[in-house]
Scaffold this motif. Sequence first.
Motif, PDB file in Angstrom:
ATOM      1  N   ILE A  73       0.887  -1.170   0.000  1.00  0.00           N
ATOM      2  CA  ILE A  73       0.000   0.000   0.000  1.00  0.00           C
ATOM      3  C   ILE A  73       0.918   1.210   0.000  1.00  0.00           C
ATOM      4  N   GLU A  74       0.772   2.075  -0.981  1.00  0.00           N
ATOM      5  CA  GLU A  74       1.812   3.069  -1.244  1.00  0.00           C
ATOM      6  C   GLU A  74       1.844   4.208  -0.247  1.00  0.00           C
ATOM      7  N   VAL A  75       0.681   4.605   0.270  1.00  0.00           N
ATOM      8  CA  VAL A  75       0.624   5.707   1.229  1.00  0.00           C
ATOM      9  C   VAL A  75      -0.056   5.212   2.506  1.00  0.00           C
ATOM     10  N   LEU A  76       0.656   5.290   3.623  1.00  0.00           N
ATOM     11  CA  LEU A  76       0.074   4.986   4.935  1.00  0.00           C
ATOM     12  C   LEU A  76      -0.110   6.294   5.685  1.00  0.00           C
ATOM     13  N   VAL A  77      -1.277   6.463   6.298  1.00  0.00           N
ATOM     14  CA  VAL A  77      -1.585   7.687   7.031  1.00  0.00           C
ATOM     15  C   VAL A  77      -1.412   7.429   8.526  1.00  0.00           C
ATOM     16  N   SER A  78      -0.719   8.345   9.188  1.00  0.00           N
ATOM     17  CA  SER A  78      -0.509   8.255  10.630  1.00  0.00           C
ATOM     18  C   SER A  78      -1.250   9.390  11.327  1.00  0.00           C
ATOM     19  N   SER A  79      -1.795   9.109  12.485  1.00  0.00           N
ATOM     20  CA  SER A  79      -2.499  10.127  13.275  1.00  0.00           C
ATOM     21  C   SER A  79      -1.519  10.771  14.250  1.00  0.00           C
ATOM     22  N   GLU A  80      -1.419  12.095  14.213  1.00  0.00           N
ATOM     23  CA  GLU A  80      -0.465  12.818  15.065  1.00  0.00           C
ATOM     24  C   GLU A  80      -1.169  13.938  15.825  1.00  0.00           C
ATOM     25  N   ASN A  81      -0.438  14.517  16.797  1.00  0.00           N
ATOM     26  CA  ASN A  81      -0.960  15.709  17.445  1.00  0.00           C
ATOM     27  C   ASN A  81      -0.540  16.944  16.654  1.00  0.00           C
ATOM     28  N   ALA A 105      10.686  -1.412   2.246  1.00  0.00           N
ATOM     29  CA  ALA A 105      10.847  -2.837   1.935  1.00  0.00           C
ATOM     30  C   ALA A 105       9.505  -3.553   1.857  1.00  0.00           C
ATOM     31  N   ARG A 106       8.446  -2.967   2.411  1.00  0.00           N
ATOM     32  CA  ARG A 106       7.109  -3.546   2.352  1.00  0.00           C
ATOM     33  C   ARG A 106       6.265  -2.900   1.259  1.00  0.00           C
ATOM     34  N   GLY A 107       6.890  -2.134   0.382  1.00  0.00           N
ATOM     35  CA  GLY A 107       6.168  -1.528  -0.722  1.00  0.00           C
ATOM     36  C   GLY A 107       5.527  -0.198  -0.395  1.00  0.00           C
ATOM     37  N   VAL A 108       5.847   0.377   0.780  1.00  0.00           N
ATOM     38  CA  VAL A 108       5.313   1.682   1.168  1.00  0.00           C
ATOM     39  C   VAL A 108       6.198   2.773   0.564  1.00  0.00           C
ATOM     40  N   ARG A 109       5.572   3.803   0.001  1.00  0.00           N
ATOM     41  CA  ARG A 109       6.343   4.880  -0.619  1.00  0.00           C
ATOM     42  C   ARG A 109       6.302   6.179   0.171  1.00  0.00           C
ATOM     43  N   ARG A 110       5.195   6.423   0.855  1.00  0.00           N
ATOM     44  CA  ARG A 110       5.055   7.674   1.610  1.00  0.00           C
ATOM     45  C   ARG A 110       4.307   7.413   2.908  1.00  0.00           C
ATOM     46  N   ILE A 111       4.641   8.208   3.936  1.00  0.00           N
ATOM     47  CA  ILE A 111       3.860   8.262   5.171  1.00  0.00           C
ATOM     48  C   ILE A 111       3.278   9.669   5.256  1.00  0.00           C
ATOM     49  N   TYR A 112       1.970   9.771   5.379  1.00  0.00           N
ATOM     50  CA  TYR A 112       1.310  11.061   5.541  1.00  0.00           C
ATOM     51  C   TYR A 112       0.901  11.213   7.005  1.00  0.00           C
ATOM     52  N   HIS A 113       1.378  12.271   7.638  1.00  0.00           N
ATOM     53  CA  HIS A 113       1.122  12.503   9.058  1.00  0.00           C
ATOM     54  C   HIS A 113      -0.002  13.517   9.207  1.00  0.00           C
ATOM     55  N   ALA A 114      -1.155  13.044   9.669  1.00  0.00           N
ATOM     56  CA  ALA A 114      -2.343  13.889   9.798  1.00  0.00           C
ATOM     57  C   ALA A 114      -2.433  14.430  11.220  1.00  0.00           C
ATOM     58  N   ALA A 115      -2.285  15.737  11.374  1.00  0.00           N
ATOM     59  CA  ALA A 115      -2.343  16.378  12.693  1.00  0.00           C
ATOM     60  C   ALA A 115      -3.803  16.611  13.068  1.00  0.00           C
ATOM     61  N   VAL A 116      -4.352  15.757  13.911  1.00  0.00           N
ATOM     62  CA  VAL A 116      -5.773  15.867  14.263  1.00  0.00           C
ATOM     63  C   VAL A 116      -6.015  16.026  15.756  1.00  0.00           C
ATOM     64  N   ALA A 117      -5.021  15.732  16.599  1.00  0.00           N
ATOM     65  CA  ALA A 117      -5.228  15.724  18.059  1.00  0.00           C
ATOM     66  C   ALA A 117      -4.599  16.962  18.697  1.00  0.00           C
ATOM     67  N   THR A 118      -5.390  17.667  19.492  1.00  0.00           N
ATOM     68  CA  THR A 118      -4.906  18.844  20.201  1.00  0.00           C
ATOM     69  C   THR A 118      -4.739  18.501  21.683  1.00  0.00           C
ATOM     70  N   PRO A 119      -3.527  18.612  22.250  1.00  0.00           N
ATOM     71  CA  PRO A 119      -3.332  18.290  23.669  1.00  0.00           C
ATOM     72  C   PRO A 119      -4.142  19.202  24.583  1.00  0.00           C
ATOM     73  N   LEU A 125      -8.184   4.630  11.999  1.00  0.00           N
ATOM     74  CA  LEU A 125      -9.305   5.394  12.562  1.00  0.00           C
ATOM     75  C   LEU A 125      -8.727   6.624  13.249  1.00  0.00           C
ATOM     76  N   LEU A 126      -8.616   7.698  12.504  1.00  0.00           N
ATOM     77  CA  LEU A 126      -7.976   8.916  13.008  1.00  0.00           C
ATOM     78  C   LEU A 126      -8.652   9.403  14.282  1.00  0.00           C
ATOM     79  N   GLY A 127      -7.840   9.642  15.316  1.00  0.00           N
ATOM     80  CA  GLY A 127      -8.352  10.203  16.561  1.00  0.00           C
ATOM     81  C   GLY A 127      -9.031   9.225  17.482  1.00  0.00           C
ATOM     82  N   ALA A 128      -9.080   7.935  17.097  1.00  0.00           N
ATOM     83  CA  ALA A 128      -9.819   6.965  17.901  1.00  0.00           C
ATOM     84  C   ALA A 128      -8.927   6.219  18.885  1.00  0.00           C
TER      85      ALA A 128
END
Length: 389
Positions: A209-217, A285-299, A340-343
Motif C-alpha cells: 500500500i503506497e501511502v500509509l496515514v498516521s495520526s499525530e498531534n 521494503a514492504r512496498g510503502v512509498r510515503r507516510i502522511y502525518h495527519a495532525a488531528v489531536a490537540t493536547p 481510525l484517526l483520533g480513535a
Amino acid sequence: MSQEPFASDSPTYDQLLEELKGIRRPGLPDLRRTDRPALRAAAMAGGFCDGSDDAPAGIEALLREAVRRLGERDLLGQAAAHTFGLLPDRRGAPAHDRRKMAAAVYGVTPERFRKQQEPQVIQQLAEAVLTILREPPPFPGKPGSAGQAPGPGAGAQTSGGPSATTGQSTIARSGRTGQEPPLRVDSVPVDGRSTFTLHVSPIELLRDIEVLVSSENVYLEMSKTFRPTVSGALRLAAAVRDPAGEIVDDVLARELAGWLRAHGRPGLPIRPGTVVPTAPGALAARGVRRIYHAAVATPRDDTYEVRPESIARAVSACFALARAERDRYEPALSSICFPLLGAGRGGLAPAVSATWLRWAIRDELARDSRWRVHLVVRSREIAEAVGAL
C-alpha cells in the motif's frame, strides 16, 4: 514455600504490580522460594498452571506470554524480557546485569532506566497480564489453554478469503483475541459506487500500500516507539537499524522535525487537519512509498481533543497531497490507507471516527475514483462495527 490462599481468581492491577516489583531483583528462581499469590492466581486463571506445585513454571509462562503481547521486537517487550530474565541464558542473571541490558535497549544508563523507563516497563507488563485474563477462553468450559490453536469450525479465515460480499461483511472469530492472523475484507462499501478494503491488522504489517496515514498531534510529536499507537508503530517500523538491530536513523521523527524547522513551527502547533509527508524509511521494503502525518489531536492537560471536522480536513488534505505527488513515482501512486484517526489516545469513539472517515473518503472518491482506499483497524469487534455502518 508457605502459601496463603488468594481471595479471588482475578487479581487486581495493583496486586500484580506489587508482586512484579517484588520479583524484579531476586528474579525468576525466587518463584519457588516465595509465594506470589496474585501472580499464582493469574497463572491459574489463564490456564498456565493447575495449582501450587507448578505455579512457578506457570507464572514464568504467563510472563513470557505477556512479553509477547508487549511485542518481542518492541523496545517495551525487549526491556521487560531483560528485566525479568525471560531470555535464553539470562534467567539466573544478577539483577544489576538484567537492568544494564534493559537500559541498553533504550540507549540510556542503568540509573536513568531505573528512574524513568523501568517503572513503565513493569506497569505495562502488569497491564499485559490483565489483558490476557480478560480474554475469553478459546474453548468453552476450558480456561486458559494458552498457545493452543482453534479447532475445526472455529471460524478462522485467511487473508483474501473473507466471508464478505459487496454491501455486507462478516468477520469470523477464533481463539484468543489478538492471536488471530491479520484479516483482509475486500469490497466494503463506501457508497453505492465505491468500496474500500478493510484490514484487521497492525498497520506496520501491511504490504504494497503506497501511502500509509498516521495520526499525530498538532505539534507533530510522534508517539514513543514503545507506545501501542499507530504513530508509535509506524515510527518504530520505519526506523533504520544497523546490523546489530540498533536504531541509527529515526526517519519519521527526523523528517517531521525538519519540516517544522523549515516552516518556522518548532514547539508551535499547526492547524488541525494539516497533513505532512515523510519518506517511508525501512517500510519501503514492504512496498510503502510515503507516510502522511495527519495532525488531528490537540493536547488538553492530560488528554487530547479531536474534533470530527479535523478528520474530514485531514482526509481531504491527504488526497490533495497524494494527487500532487502521484506522478512523481513510477508507477504512479494509486493506493492509500487510513487508520481510525483520533480513535486511539485521541479519545474519539471508533464509530464516530469511521463515520467521518467514510463521509470524507466518499466525497474524495466522487471527485477522483482512481484511488484504491484501505482502512485498517486492530480488532475484529471494531471491524464489524465499521462494516455495519
